[in-house]
Design an enzyme around this catalytic site. Structure first.
Site, short mmCIF file in Angstrom:
data_model
loop_
_atom_site.label_atom_id
_atom_site.label_comp_id
_atom_site.label_asym_id
_atom_site.label_seq_id
_atom_site.Cartn_x
_atom_site.Cartn_y
_atom_site.Cartn_z
N ILE B 13 0.83 -1.21 0.00
CA ILE B 13 0.00 0.00 0.00
C ILE B 13 0.87 1.26 0.00
CG2 ILE B 13 -0.29 0.25 2.51
CD1 ILE B 13 -3.09 0.63 -0.09
N SER B 35 11.70 0.76 7.84
CA SER B 35 11.33 -0.59 7.41
C SER B 35 12.44 -1.53 7.81
CB SER B 35 11.11 -0.63 5.90
OG SER B 35 11.02 -1.96 5.46
N ARG B 36 12.06 -2.69 8.32
CA ARG B 36 13.10 -3.64 8.72
C ARG B 36 13.94 -4.07 7.53
NH1 ARG B 36 10.05 -8.02 12.11
NH2 ARG B 36 8.45 -6.85 11.03
N LYS B 89 -5.83 2.45 6.97
CA LYS B 89 -7.01 1.77 7.46
C LYS B 89 -6.75 0.27 7.52
CE LYS B 89 -8.90 -0.62 4.91
NZ LYS B 89 -8.90 -1.69 3.87
N ASP B 167 -11.23 -6.44 5.77
CA ASP B 167 -10.23 -5.47 5.31
C ASP B 167 -10.73 -4.71 4.08
OD1 ASP B 167 -7.27 -4.47 5.53
OD2 ASP B 167 -7.57 -5.01 3.43
#
Lengths: 307, 307
Positions: B13, B35-36, B89, B167
């Site tokens: 997303i 971000s990992r 969301k 979702d």
């Protein structure tokens, strides 16, 4: 001033609790019963709420003791007719409907009281007071009872909206959200649903308080023999134990209080105070935790439950 | 003033929607990625949010694009560090945590924006305006898509808190609660959960609006071929159809508008307005409906889903 009150739904909870507490309280007069089937000797009887609302404008307050699935429609009708409303727990089958009823009551200038009877157990207020200035390290709830003993023949608890083991479990959560100084949030849950039923017979829930400590809840409806309704709080200043559903309070093993059950007397005393002040009391925190546990929870199917 | 913004969670997303809309909007400058594993050429990179918050006090806003299960901890850390927060969301895994974050943001004087991207589909505001003075008779939502196409490899959607078919379904509910003039309440639900998964692959929900009309929702993740994201509203003045997730609006069969997808551009335009005014925008109505549907819903186990 004596408040005339009508009971809607003359089931087990109305007979066991509401009738005796109303009879004892000089602020209330039981003026009518609304029930499709059941009547009460010497009390005006109606088979529908609408009939009662039309026939008895002098009855200013309505206590809804029906199962939660139909509570909203009855509450709406009573509020629109300008009556004050007491809701048995849980106050509705959804959180949104209770929030909406709260707004509707405010709009109509009537009192709405969403009751949580366990909050009136006599150890609860002393526990709340004792915890107010302590640092809490963890909380453990164990709420295990025998559904056959406490809900004989009550099929509605197994229907959607009947909440299953959350029906007693929400009593523990209503105490929890009252005695802790900060909100708790659900972080995980496992719901055990019998393969022939719609609602859980057991649930394990993990919470975190926004202040950082954990809370665990173990709800189970399959416990025979001695029944367990315990909340244990570890703090920096010792161990607080509420047992017997809130009626026994121990601190570091010393019994502070072991009182008789006067929960519903407390409810009606608070209702009288709300009617006198014109206020409402609608706390949805514990219902929200159940809804959140259902949204976040994993479902585990377990063996069929045959009553 | 250009707002420096960091994206946390560089998944599908973020790449498909947030990066292009930020790049297009002169009010924002993408200043860091947290971000990992993933990095973005030419943008400052951190593997943990705490590192970014410590190293980059100049980044005033954080967009959380991680799965919902971890959103609360990240949002809390960012708010406590005095940063504004945008939430993808659903804004959290529970309703109570979003309510709590809203209070926390207010206490820290920062903006919290719980986004609902479907509300920025171009047919939504015209639909809301058209419905405002109509009498609604019924609403039908059909939201059927192919989970393999839209959520490839996203195991988190099947984990507790991942919401399953809710979702996408919550997108429909976010439109519904925006275009209808009165609240809706869940009255019943059936959730179909694959026997090897934790969250529903399909759900049917019945609602009633407090004004009396019904709403039905049919969410399904098993639809191959053409995809369906339709909301149909029958009124006393004709039929309103929102299709394509809100991008196409028809009234009595006449197309009023058929627009390109600019949902995330709308989100960032609204974020800029919120930052300018110092306000928050946290509407939990559609998340509450999902939680209520889970609490009230019957679970039906269906065949295993193998991606």
């Amino acid at each position: 001033m004596v408040h005339k009150i009508a009971i809607v739904g003359l089931g087990k909870i109305a007979r066991d609790q509401h009738l005796p507490s109303i009879a004892k309280n000089p602020d209330f007069e039981l003026a009518a019963i609304v029930s499709r089937n059941a009547e009460l000797e010497g009390v005006d009887h109606f088979t529908t709420l609408d009939d009662m609302l039309a026939a008895r404008p002098d009855i200013e307050t309505v206590a809804l003791c029906t199962p939660p699935q139909v509570r909203r429609q009855y509450a709406e009708a009573a509020i629109r007719a300008g009556r004050h409303v007491l809701l048995e727990k849980p106050p509705g089958a959804t959180v949104a409907e209770v929030e909406w009823l709260k707004n509707l009551a405010a709009k109509h200038g009537v009192t709405l009281f969403a009751t949580w009877h366990s909050r009136y157990a006599q150890g609860v207020e002393p526990a709340r007071a004792w915890l107010a200035d302590k640092t809490i390290k963890s909380v453990e709830i164990v709420w295990r009872e025998d559904v056959r003993r406490w809900h004989p023949g009550q099929d509605w608890i197994w229907e959607p909206g009947g909440m299953g083991v959350f029906d007693p479990g929400i009593n523990a959560l209503s105490i929890l959200t009252h005695i802790l100084p900060a909100p708790v949030l659900v972080t995980g849950a496992v719901l055990e649903v019998p393969e022939n039923r719609q609602t859980p017979i057991a649930a394990k829930i993990d919470f975190v308080a926004v202040t950082g400590h954990t809370v665990t809840a173990d709800f189970d409806w399959r416990q025979e023999g001695p029944q367990t309704w315990d909340i244990t709080v570890k703090t920096d200043a010792g161990l607080l134990e509420l047992s017997g559903g809130g009626s026994v309070l121990r601190i570091d093993g010393q019994t502070q209080l072991a009182a008789d059950d006067t929960e519903y007397d407390g409810i009606y005393a608070h209702l009288a105070a709300l009617l006198a002040s014109g206020e409402s009391d609608v706390d949805i925190a514990s219902l929200q935790l159940v809804a959140d546990a259902c949204m976040l929870g994993a479902i585990s199917k377990v063996e069929a439950f045959i009553e």
